[in-house]
Design an enzyme around this catalytic site. Structure first.
Site, short mmCIF file in Angstrom:
data_model
loop_
_atom_site.label_atom_id
_atom_site.label_comp_id
_atom_site.label_asym_id
_atom_site.label_seq_id
_atom_site.Cartn_x
_atom_site.Cartn_y
_atom_site.Cartn_z
N LYS A 1 -4.79 -6.66 3.34
CA LYS A 1 -4.74 -5.57 2.34
C LYS A 1 -6.14 -5.30 1.78
O LYS A 1 -6.53 -4.14 1.56
CB LYS A 1 -3.76 -5.90 1.22
CG LYS A 1 -3.73 -4.84 0.11
CD LYS A 1 -3.17 -3.53 0.62
CE LYS A 1 -3.34 -2.28 -0.18
NZ LYS A 1 -3.65 -2.20 -1.55
N GLU B 1 -10.37 1.99 3.51
CA GLU B 1 -10.02 3.17 2.67
C GLU B 1 -11.29 3.69 1.96
O GLU B 1 -11.54 4.90 1.94
CB GLU B 1 -8.96 2.71 1.68
CG GLU B 1 -8.53 3.69 0.62
CD GLU B 1 -7.57 3.00 -0.39
OE1 GLU B 1 -6.52 2.48 0.02
OE2 GLU B 1 -7.90 2.99 -1.59
N HIS C 1 -7.86 -3.38 4.37
CA HIS C 1 -7.28 -2.02 4.34
C HIS C 1 -8.01 -1.19 3.28
O HIS C 1 -8.45 -0.06 3.53
CB HIS C 1 -5.79 -2.11 4.02
CG HIS C 1 -5.14 -0.81 3.64
ND1 HIS C 1 -5.31 -0.24 2.40
CD2 HIS C 1 -4.33 0.04 4.33
CE1 HIS C 1 -4.65 0.91 2.34
NE2 HIS C 1 -4.04 1.09 3.50
N ASN C 2 -8.16 -1.78 2.10
CA ASN C 2 -8.81 -1.03 1.02
C ASN C 2 -10.29 -0.80 1.31
O ASN C 2 -10.83 0.25 0.97
CB ASN C 2 -8.64 -1.76 -0.31
CG ASN C 2 -7.24 -1.58 -0.86
OD1 ASN C 2 -6.31 -1.27 -0.12
ND2 ASN C 2 -7.08 -1.77 -2.15
N SER D 1 0.82 -1.21 0.00
CA SER D 1 0.00 0.00 0.00
C SER D 1 0.85 1.25 0.00
O SER D 1 1.96 1.27 0.53
CB SER D 1 -0.93 0.03 1.22
OG SER D 1 -1.70 1.22 1.18
C1 6PG Z 1 -3.18 1.40 -1.72
C2 6PG Z 1 -4.46 1.59 -2.48
C3 6PG Z 1 -4.38 0.98 -3.83
C4 6PG Z 1 -5.52 1.42 -4.76
C5 6PG Z 1 -6.66 0.46 -4.73
C6 6PG Z 1 -8.03 0.99 -4.61
O1 6PG Z 1 -3.28 0.84 -0.64
O2 6PG Z 1 -2.13 1.82 -2.20
O3 6PG Z 1 -5.52 1.00 -1.80
O4 6PG Z 1 -4.25 -0.38 -3.67
O5 6PG Z 1 -5.85 2.72 -4.58
O6 6PG Z 1 -6.50 -0.26 -5.93
O7 6PG Z 1 -8.48 1.40 -5.85
P1 6PG Z 1 -10.00 1.57 -6.27
O8 6PG Z 1 -10.53 2.75 -5.53
O9 6PG Z 1 -9.85 1.85 -7.74
O10 6PG Z 1 -10.72 0.31 -6.03
#
Ligand code: 6PG
Length: 463
Positions: A184, A191, A187-188, A129
């Site tokens: 991960k 996010e 994590h996303n 990430s």
């Molecule tokens: C990271 C990000 C990276 C990316 C994802 C999410 O941790 O560096 O999460 O992995 O931004 O692919 O992307 P989307 O918003 O396009 O699903």
């Protein structure tokens, strides 16, 4: 690294692969590289040190590496990873390690680990990430897999990872099997939820409070100095302040349709499969789906919602509480997957790895690591006294903000789902007694009684 550092194979030199390769080269890691695409290979060749060994294909790369080999894959998750592994496998031997640094679905990692284990080859699933800049200057690295295989590659990966303020590399083996890729994915998912909460705050400030973009940027920048701060809040300030070449706010020229590559969806699907609630993560995915229905929205649109009264501190509290609750949903999800798959994930280690380098980096991660460290194993994260205190401070602001937004006609799914998740989780008795009554009435689905064991059925005749 020392002069005796073993060479690392790297396959895939697109944006992430090239930047990670440059980072590895800066740390003295000798590289044997292969990129199938001629343009990408040429660009990487021009930037990487001359000492980099260039392989013609997977077989050649394996030949040029001393055994036991370590090969880092930086290829797009999915079929491309299978294709590269299929090409490599005949040229690898027992004890070799493949590291998959893509945003791979944990189920794929589990499947590939099993296949490769038949030949004694280890696969480390590595969540990377921090985007392009993180890969170049210090990503957060979340690994899962065999401990001995990890010990062999850990010094190299720890050297290039981001470091927390106490100097610890944000790179760790977080558990066995696919733990790294699952962490991960979560994590996303978090996010997505935090970004959605910030988008809702932006909407409320811009349209509900009629603030101009400089004032909104100033607000995000101020939040970033306090307990709500973090990388996403920091870049939120930049995003709202950015102007196009003609001086107009760039955001006003951006189509309001958010894409996704799938990790937020995977995190939500995992929650559904495991039967745990991660509603703010799922709502963030659904909010992107609403954004994607742009033509329908434009056809259906009526008068936009108008002015609101929300105190500035309340909005900050709303974002703080939603962010914290989104993280806790993510940790509950990780714990549920771990309970099913037996990876032995330590939530303290996860929070520590997320302290720097990754998109979620924020001072909150130090508070989470400390709070989780004080909990008995298996305890729900909402039981942590320090987190309860943080919620006691911020929930009133979230309630007032969510109430004002809902009454004013604003959609705030991240804020309201986080609040409802909290409020459900702290109720000893939820109205599922009523659901059980309905289910038993129309479908004889039976129910449990609090005063007698076993399953029961009633006619629910109303009398
Ligand atoms: C990271 C990000 C990276 C990316 C994802 C999410 O941790 O560096 O999460 O992995 O931004 O692919 O992307 P989307 O918003 O396009 O699903």
């Amino acid at each position: 690294m020392t002069d005796t550092t073993a060479p690392l194979g790297i396959i895939g030199l697109g944006t992430m692969g090239r930047n990670l390769a440059l980072n590895l080269a800066d740390h003295g890691v000798p590289l044997v590289a292969w990129e199938r695409d001629a343009d990408l290979a040429a660009r990487a060749r021009a930037e990487l040190p001359e000492a980099t060994v260039w392989a013609a294909d997977a077989a050649d790369l394996a030949r040029r590496l001393p055994s036991p080999r370590a090969v880092l894959l930086m290829v797009t998750a999915g079929a491309a990873v299978d294709a590269v592994i299929d090409g490599l496998r005949p040229h690898l031997q027992a004890g070799d390690v493949i590291i998959d640094g893509g945003n791979t679905d944990a189920a794929d990692t589990t499947r590939r680990q099993k296949d490769l284990a038949e030949r004694g080859i280890h696969l480390i699933g590595l969540g990377v990430s921090g985007g392009e800049e993180g890969a170049r200057h210090g990503p957060a690295l979340m690994a899962g897999g065999d401990p001995a295989a990890w010990d062999r590659v850990a010094p190299t990966l720890q050297a290039v990872a981001a470091r927390a303020t106490d100097g610890t590399p944000c790179c760790d083996r977080l558990g066995g099997g696919a733990a790294g890729h699952f962490v991960k994915t979560v994590h996303n998912g978090i996010e997505y939820a935090v970004m959605q909460a910030l988008a809702e705050a932006y909407d409320l400030m811009r349209h509900g409070l009629s603030m101009d973009l400089d004032a909104i940027g100033g607000t995000f920048a101020r939040w970033n100095q306090g307990p709500a701060g973090g990388y996403l809040v920091e870049i939120a300030a930049d995003v709202v302040r950015t102007r196009d070449a003609d001086g107009a706010p760039l955001l006003d020229k951006v189509v309001d349709r958010a894409g996704q590559k799938g990790t937020g969806r995977w995190a939500s699907l995992a929650a559904l499969d495991l039967g745990v609630a991660a509603p703010s993560i799922a709502e963030a995915v659904f909010a992107r789906a609403v954004s994607a229905a742009r033509d329908e929205r434009q056809a259906l649109a009526g008068t936009p919602p108008g002015r609101l009264e929300i105190a500035a501190d309340d909005l900050e509290s709303a974002v703080r509480a939603t962010t914290l609750l989104s993280f806790l949903q993510g940790f509950v999800l990780i714990a549920a997957a771990d309970a099913r798959d037996g990876w032995s994930v330590d939530p303290v280690a996860v929070a520590r790895v997320w302290r720097a380098g990754c998109i979620l980096r924020a001072p909150l991660l130090d508070r989470l690591a400390e709070a989780f460290g004080g909990l008995p194993p298996g305890a729900h994260p909402l039981a942590a006294p320090a987190l309860r205190a943080e919620l006691a401070e911020t929930l009133p602001g979230l309630r007032r903000t969510a109430a004002a937004a809902l009454l004013g006609g604003y959609a705030v799914p991240a804020l309201t789902s986080a609040l409802s998740w909290h409020d459900g989780m702290v109720r000893a008795r939820v109205p599922a007694d009523f659901l059980q009554g309905l289910r038993d009435r129309f479908g004889a689905h039976t129910f449990e009684r609090i005063d007698a064991p076993g399953s029961h059925h009633a006619t629910w005749s109303g009398a």
